[in-house]
Design an enzyme around this catalytic site. Structure first.
Site, PDB file in Angstrom:
ATOM      1  N   ASP A  14       1.247  -0.883   0.121  1.00 48.76           N
ATOM      2  CA  ASP A  14      -0.178  -0.084  -0.402  1.00 48.76           C
ATOM      3  C   ASP A  14       1.024   0.974  -0.040  1.00 48.76           C
ATOM      4  O   ASP A  14       1.711   1.456   1.106  1.00 48.76           O
ATOM      5  CB  ASP A  14      -0.972  -0.166   0.755  1.00 48.76           C
ATOM      6  CG  ASP A  14      -1.608   1.420   1.855  1.00 48.76           C
ATOM      7  OD1 ASP A  14      -2.187   1.714   2.363  1.00 48.76           O
ATOM      8  OD2 ASP A  14      -1.921   1.797   0.406  1.00 48.76           O
ATOM      9  N   ASN A  35      -0.140   4.872  -0.342  1.00 49.49           N
ATOM     10  CA  ASN A  35      -0.885   5.533   0.153  1.00 49.49           C
ATOM     11  C   ASN A  35      -1.826   5.741   1.473  1.00 49.49           C
ATOM     12  O   ASN A  35      -2.138   6.788   1.686  1.00 49.49           O
ATOM     13  CB  ASN A  35      -1.475   6.209  -0.651  1.00 49.49           C
ATOM     14  CG  ASN A  35      -2.620   5.216  -1.343  1.00 49.49           C
ATOM     15  OD1 ASN A  35      -2.755   3.974  -0.461  1.00 49.49           O
ATOM     16  ND2 ASN A  35      -3.975   5.631  -1.716  1.00 49.49           N
ATOM     17  N   ASP A  42      -3.107   4.145   2.986  1.00 53.70           N
ATOM     18  CA  ASP A  42      -5.332   3.468   3.125  1.00 53.70           C
ATOM     19  C   ASP A  42      -5.656   2.534   3.040  1.00 53.70           C
ATOM     20  O   ASP A  42      -6.579   1.589   3.333  1.00 53.70           O
ATOM     21  CB  ASP A  42      -6.189   4.284   1.955  1.00 53.70           C
ATOM     22  CG  ASP A  42      -5.916   3.235   0.480  1.00 53.70           C
ATOM     23  OD1 ASP A  42      -6.261   3.168  -0.210  1.00 53.70           O
ATOM     24  OD2 ASP A  42      -4.573   2.584   0.886  1.00 53.70           O
ATOM     25  N   ASP A  56      -2.048  -0.694  -3.442  1.00 52.74           N
ATOM     26  CA  ASP A  56      -2.150  -0.156  -4.955  1.00 52.74           C
ATOM     27  C   ASP A  56      -0.807  -0.452  -5.599  1.00 52.74           C
ATOM     28  O   ASP A  56      -0.177  -1.290  -6.032  1.00 52.74           O
ATOM     29  CB  ASP A  56      -2.433   0.718  -4.747  1.00 52.74           C
ATOM     30  CG  ASP A  56      -1.434   1.739  -3.741  1.00 52.74           C
ATOM     31  OD1 ASP A  56      -1.715   1.684  -2.488  1.00 52.74           O
ATOM     32  OD2 ASP A  56      -0.783   1.778  -4.109  1.00 52.74           O
ATOM     33  N   ASP A  71      -5.724 -11.101 -15.275  1.00 54.01           N
ATOM     34  CA  ASP A  71      -6.836 -11.635 -14.988  1.00 54.01           C
ATOM     35  C   ASP A  71      -8.138 -11.443 -15.961  1.00 54.01           C
ATOM     36  O   ASP A  71      -8.580 -10.840 -15.920  1.00 54.01           O
ATOM     37  CB  ASP A  71      -6.493 -11.519 -13.433  1.00 54.01           C
ATOM     38  CG  ASP A  71      -6.993 -13.384 -13.333  1.00 54.01           C
ATOM     39  OD1 ASP A  71      -6.810 -13.530 -11.672  1.00 54.01           O
ATOM     40  OD2 ASP A  71      -8.333 -13.618 -14.117  1.00 54.01           O
ATOM     41  N   ASP A 103      -9.927 -16.422 -15.457  1.00 55.44           N
ATOM     42  CA  ASP A 103     -10.662 -17.211 -14.289  1.00 55.44           C
ATOM     43  C   ASP A 103     -11.695 -18.239 -14.469  1.00 55.44           C
ATOM     44  O   ASP A 103     -12.899 -17.865 -15.723  1.00 55.44           O
ATOM     45  CB  ASP A 103     -11.507 -16.003 -13.532  1.00 55.44           C
ATOM     46  CG  ASP A 103     -11.839 -16.330 -12.485  1.00 55.44           C
ATOM     47  OD1 ASP A 103     -10.607 -16.703 -11.192  1.00 55.44           O
ATOM     48  OD2 ASP A 103     -13.207 -16.428 -11.933  1.00 55.44           O
ATOM     49  N   GLU A 154      -7.865 -21.292 -15.961  1.00 50.32           N
ATOM     50  CA  GLU A 154      -7.826 -22.076 -14.787  1.00 50.32           C
ATOM     51  C   GLU A 154      -9.008 -23.122 -14.936  1.00 50.32           C
ATOM     52  O   GLU A 154      -9.755 -22.289 -15.129  1.00 50.32           O
ATOM     53  CB  GLU A 154      -8.118 -20.810 -13.701  1.00 50.32           C
ATOM     54  CG  GLU A 154      -8.343 -21.391 -12.191  1.00 50.32           C
ATOM     55  CD  GLU A 154      -9.269 -20.367 -11.367  1.00 50.32           C
ATOM     56  OE1 GLU A 154      -9.847 -20.067 -11.361  1.00 50.32           O
ATOM     57  OE2 GLU A 154      -8.870 -21.089 -10.339  1.00 50.32           O
ATOM     58  N   HIS A 210      -3.487 -17.174  -4.581  1.00 55.02           N
ATOM     59  CA  HIS A 210      -4.989 -16.365  -3.459  1.00 55.02           C
ATOM     60  C   HIS A 210      -5.776 -16.599  -3.157  1.00 55.02           C
ATOM     61  O   HIS A 210      -6.782 -16.990  -2.327  1.00 55.02           O
ATOM     62  CB  HIS A 210      -5.220 -15.169  -4.231  1.00 55.02           C
ATOM     63  CG  HIS A 210      -6.067 -15.200  -5.962  1.00 55.02           C
ATOM     64  ND1 HIS A 210      -5.407 -16.327  -6.281  1.00 55.02           N
ATOM     65  CD2 HIS A 210      -7.361 -15.286  -5.722  1.00 55.02           C
ATOM     66  CE1 HIS A 210      -6.337 -16.076  -7.706  1.00 55.02           C
ATOM     67  NE2 HIS A 210      -7.394 -15.929  -6.785  1.00 55.02           N
ATOM     68  N   ASP A 211      -6.497 -18.174  -3.697  1.00 50.13           N
ATOM     69  CA  ASP A 211      -6.560 -19.118  -3.022  1.00 50.13           C
ATOM     70  C   ASP A 211      -6.595 -19.889  -1.953  1.00 50.13           C
ATOM     71  O   ASP A 211      -7.648 -20.979  -1.595  1.00 50.13           O
ATOM     72  CB  ASP A 211      -7.951 -19.761  -4.870  1.00 50.13           C
ATOM     73  CG  ASP A 211      -8.500 -18.547  -5.339  1.00 50.13           C
ATOM     74  OD1 ASP A 211      -8.742 -18.703  -6.370  1.00 50.13           O
ATOM     75  OD2 ASP A 211      -9.009 -17.658  -4.873  1.00 50.13           O
TER      76      ASP A 211
HETATM   77  O1  TEU Z   1     -11.813 -19.778  -8.410  1.00 50.66           O
HETATM   78  C1  TEU Z   1     -12.158 -20.733  -9.338  1.00 50.66           C
HETATM   79  C2  TEU Z   1     -12.509 -21.621  -7.780  1.00 50.66           C
HETATM   80  O2  TEU Z   1     -12.506 -22.540  -8.056  1.00 50.66           O
HETATM   81  C3  TEU Z   1     -12.034 -20.944  -6.507  1.00 50.66           C
HETATM   82  O3  TEU Z   1     -13.600 -20.831  -5.989  1.00 50.66           O
HETATM   83  C4  TEU Z   1     -11.901 -22.253  -6.193  1.00 50.66           C
HETATM   84  O4  TEU Z   1     -11.233 -23.362  -5.709  1.00 50.66           O
HETATM   85  C5  TEU Z   1     -12.149 -22.419  -4.729  1.00 50.66           C
HETATM   86  O5  TEU Z   1     -11.938 -20.379  -3.934  1.00 50.66           O
HETATM   87  C6  TEU Z   1     -10.790 -22.899  -3.339  1.00 50.66           C
HETATM   88  O6  TEU Z   1     -11.577 -22.315  -1.573  1.00 50.66           O
HETATM   89  C7  TEU Z   1     -11.767 -18.290  -9.446  1.00 50.66           C
HETATM   90  C8  TEU Z   1     -10.671 -17.355  -8.440  1.00 50.66           C
HETATM   91  O7  TEU Z   1      -9.361 -17.642  -8.497  1.00 50.66           O
HETATM   92  C9  TEU Z   1     -11.266 -17.094  -6.995  1.00 50.66           C
HETATM   93  O8  TEU Z   1      -9.944 -15.760  -6.486  1.00 50.66           O
HETATM   94  C10 TEU Z   1     -12.591 -16.587  -7.335  1.00 50.66           C
HETATM   95  O9  TEU Z   1     -13.089 -16.152  -6.819  1.00 50.66           O
HETATM   96  C11 TEU Z   1     -13.825 -17.514  -7.869  1.00 50.66           C
HETATM   97  O10 TEU Z   1     -12.917 -17.998  -9.568  1.00 50.66           O
HETATM   98  C12 TEU Z   1     -14.210 -16.582  -8.720  1.00 50.66           C
HETATM   99  O11 TEU Z   1     -14.124 -16.077  -9.734  1.00 50.66           O
HETATM  100 CA    CA Z   2      -3.567   2.090  -1.161  1.00 49.78          CA
END
Ligand code: TEU
Ligand code: CA
Length: 559
Positions: free
Chosen positions: A21, A23, A25, A29, A98, A199, A256, A329-330
């Site tokens: 971040d 700035n 907040d 960013d 993405d 995605d 994905e 990130h998931d």
């Molecule tokens: O993720 C697809 C997906 O299947 C995910 O939901 C993941 O397998 C699950 O969250 C695991 O617990 C993509 C993106 O990476 C995710 O961040 C989004 O929430 C989702 O699609 C909807 O866009």
């Molecule tokens: Ca920020």
């Protein structure tokens, strides 16, 4: 051997909200990313996959897009994005954006229009259907819990949302919609980006009958996956996308693909089929889930993990290309999931990285993985932000789960494990922000942070730099044939790579105890081989019998 640039690349994923971040907040960013490009260049990566930065109400942290061609205010301006791209290209870093086109936000102008009337010109951009016997149009459940349908009184119909209630699915059957998507993709590619991560792209073709799924015991909803995963027209759409957009650019595309099998992986990534370049499958991400899904915790089996990764290596050996990842990130952080985030954190993080990076495919590093960031264990659900986690807490609590059982499942599997702020240094808020972070920083940041890692020549960070350098200096890492050994060994992950007369042997101990291993004379001549890298100080004399210490990994190379 002439080959596509993305086969030689190492990709780094940035989840912008949690990266840096600039700035104050409390929200990461674009300017914060620009500040850290030299750090990424020093790590040695080639490509950045940037999670969504488009306009969004953030119901699903940017994966619910309300304007594909505008930058979310919290992240910055289009000018700042242009600067980011220029600064990346100046450093010979590529940017893949993405692409989230299975659904939009319900605040997207197409959906706002479509909701006005059944006759609206955008109505058929989405799946609007009448209810059945006072119920939803079918029994599909949303990935985020509850029904996959939301009722709209204004036009007395339901609309489909495989994810959150604010993420209506796009109807790819509609050629007008597809054309709008292709136009938007070309708009971004003409700005000079280097490709897309797509995605849940294998969800975009639904069985047009939208039939009921097989009901699960005790649940009013059922998975519709067999009717929307790898659906009837998915290859038509991807080949049309290639023909209309992708073929015109020297780019990289990665799809994905939850639920994709290796056989489908070949269909998606065989270059002759002109669809995508590589896919993220999920088979190895589901091995610690019981039959009731991700929150039904189960210990993972190394033998099963090896079986799955071997299957994908073998299936895509001739045609197609693998993505190699442990984190995104998931997913929970791999050192906590498949390694040891306690006594052997650094050693197991290096072992996991070695095991992944010497397989055949393009490796992905998720922000913080390179410094061994771990899962987080917030005491209260109030500290969690992810919609999937919050929905699960409410749903399972109503089903009678105890607080302990709820929090144990969340500590193990919540997507927020990957979304706590990047830990830059030991100053307050780990140097992520001078404000209040949108989600709390993991309390271990004083010990685990980038500044400390850079100063420590034996850190995970410098180990990743060595792995990346070895990929650049040894063709065998990109082109060598993969061969799994010790398939039934539940402690060691062992494989070879071969390229002409070159050989590589990778041995990893996935346990916290010593393991004996007799080197495979027939498949790898240890004599005259060199030890390329290890996470352990070794006085190697090319012995036949070796003893691996806890989480030890070694890579031998012979040319
Ligand atoms: O993720 C697809 C997906 O299947 C995910 O939901 C993941 O397998 C699950 O969250 C695991 O617990 C993509 C993106 O990476 C995710 O961040 C989004 O929430 C989702 O699609 C909807 O866009
Ligand atoms: Ca920020």
């Amino acid at each position: 051997m002439a080959r596509e640039w993305w086969k030689e690349s190492v990709v780094y994923q940035i989840y912008p909200r949690s990266f840096r971040d600039s700035n104050g907040d409390g929200i990461g960013d674009i300017n914060g990313i620009i500040e850290k490009l030299d750090y990424l260049k020093y790590l040695g990566i080639d490509v950045i996959w940037l999670s969504p930065v488009y306009d969004s109400p953030n119901d699903d942290n940017g994966y619910d897009i309300s304007n594909y061609q505008a930058i979310m205010d919290e992240f910055g301006t289009m000018e700042e994005w242009e600067t980011l791209l220029a600064e990346m290209h100046k450093r010979d870093l590529k940017l893949i954006m993405d692409l989230v086109v299975n659904h939009t936000s319900d605040e997207h102008e197409w959906f706002v229009e479509a909701s006005k009337s059944k006759e609206n010109k955008c109505r058929n951009y989405y799946f609007f259907r009448p209810g059945k016997n006072n119920l939803e149009p079918n029994n599909w459940e949303s990935v985020f819990g509850g029904s996959a349908w939301r009722y709209q009184a204004e036009t007395d119909e339901y609309f489909l949302h495989l994810f959150s209630k604010k993420q209506p699915d796009l109807n790819w059957e509609n050629p007008k919609l597809r054309k709008e998507i292709y136009k938007m993709m070309s708009w971004w590619l003409d700005k000079g980006i280097d490709g897309f991560r797509m995605d849940v792209i294998n969800f975009i073709s639904k069985d047009s009958r939208l039939p009921d799924g097989e009901s699960k015991k005790g649940s009013s909803y059922a998975s519709g996956a067999k009717y929307f995963m790898n659906g009837p027209k998915i290859h038509d759409y991807l080949q049309e996308m290639h023909q209309e957009v992708l073929k015109n650019y020297d780019i990289m595309t990665v799809g994905e693909m939850p639920g994709a099998t290796p056989e489908e992986g070949v269909l998606y990534t065989d270059q002759e089929r002109k669809e995508l370049d590589m896919v993220f499958h999920f088979e190895h991400m589901d091995i610690d889930a019981g039959e009731d899904g991700k929150w039904d915790l189960k210990d993972f089996s190394l033998i099963e993990l090896k079986e799955i990764l071997n299957k994908w290596q073998v299936a895509l050996e001739e045609k197609g290309w693998n993505s190699l990842y442990w984190n995104n990130h998931d997913q929970p952080r791999v050192v906590s999931r498949f390694g040891d985030d306690g006594e052997y954190r650094e050693k197991s993080a290096k072992m996991l990285a070695t095991t992944l990076h010497f397989m055949k495919g393009t490796p992905y590093i998720y922000q913080g993985e390179e410094i061994g960031m771990t899962n987080v264990a917030f005491d209260s659900i109030k500290d969690y932000r992810d919609i999937e986690t919050l929905n699960m807490y409410n749903e399972k609590k109503a089903d009678g789960w105890s607080e302990d059982k709820l929090m144990q499942a969340i500590h193990t599997k919540s997507r927020d494990n990957a979304r706590t702020p990047m830990q830059w240094n030991e100053s307050s808020q780990a140097g992520f922000t001078t404000g209040d972070p949108w989600i709390s920083v993991n309390s271990n940041y004083k010990k685990i942070n980038a500044e400390a890692a850079i100063e420590d020549e034996n850190s995970i960070f410098h180990y990743y730099r060595k792995l990346i350098t070895l990929r650049k200096t040894h063709d065998i890492v990109v082109d060598g044939k993969f061969n799994m050994l010790e398939k039934d060994n539940d402690a060691l992950f062992v494989y070879t790579r071969e390229l002409n007369n070159q050989q590589m042997l990778v041995i990893s101990n996935f346990t916290s105890s010593k393991q004996h291993y007799s080197l495979p004379a027939k498949s790898f001549e240890i004599v005259n081989s060199e030890l390329l890298i290890s996470n352990t100080e070794l006085d190697v004399n090319n012995e036949k019998e070796i003893v691996l210490s806890p989480y030890e990994t070694r890579v031998y190379f012979k040319k």
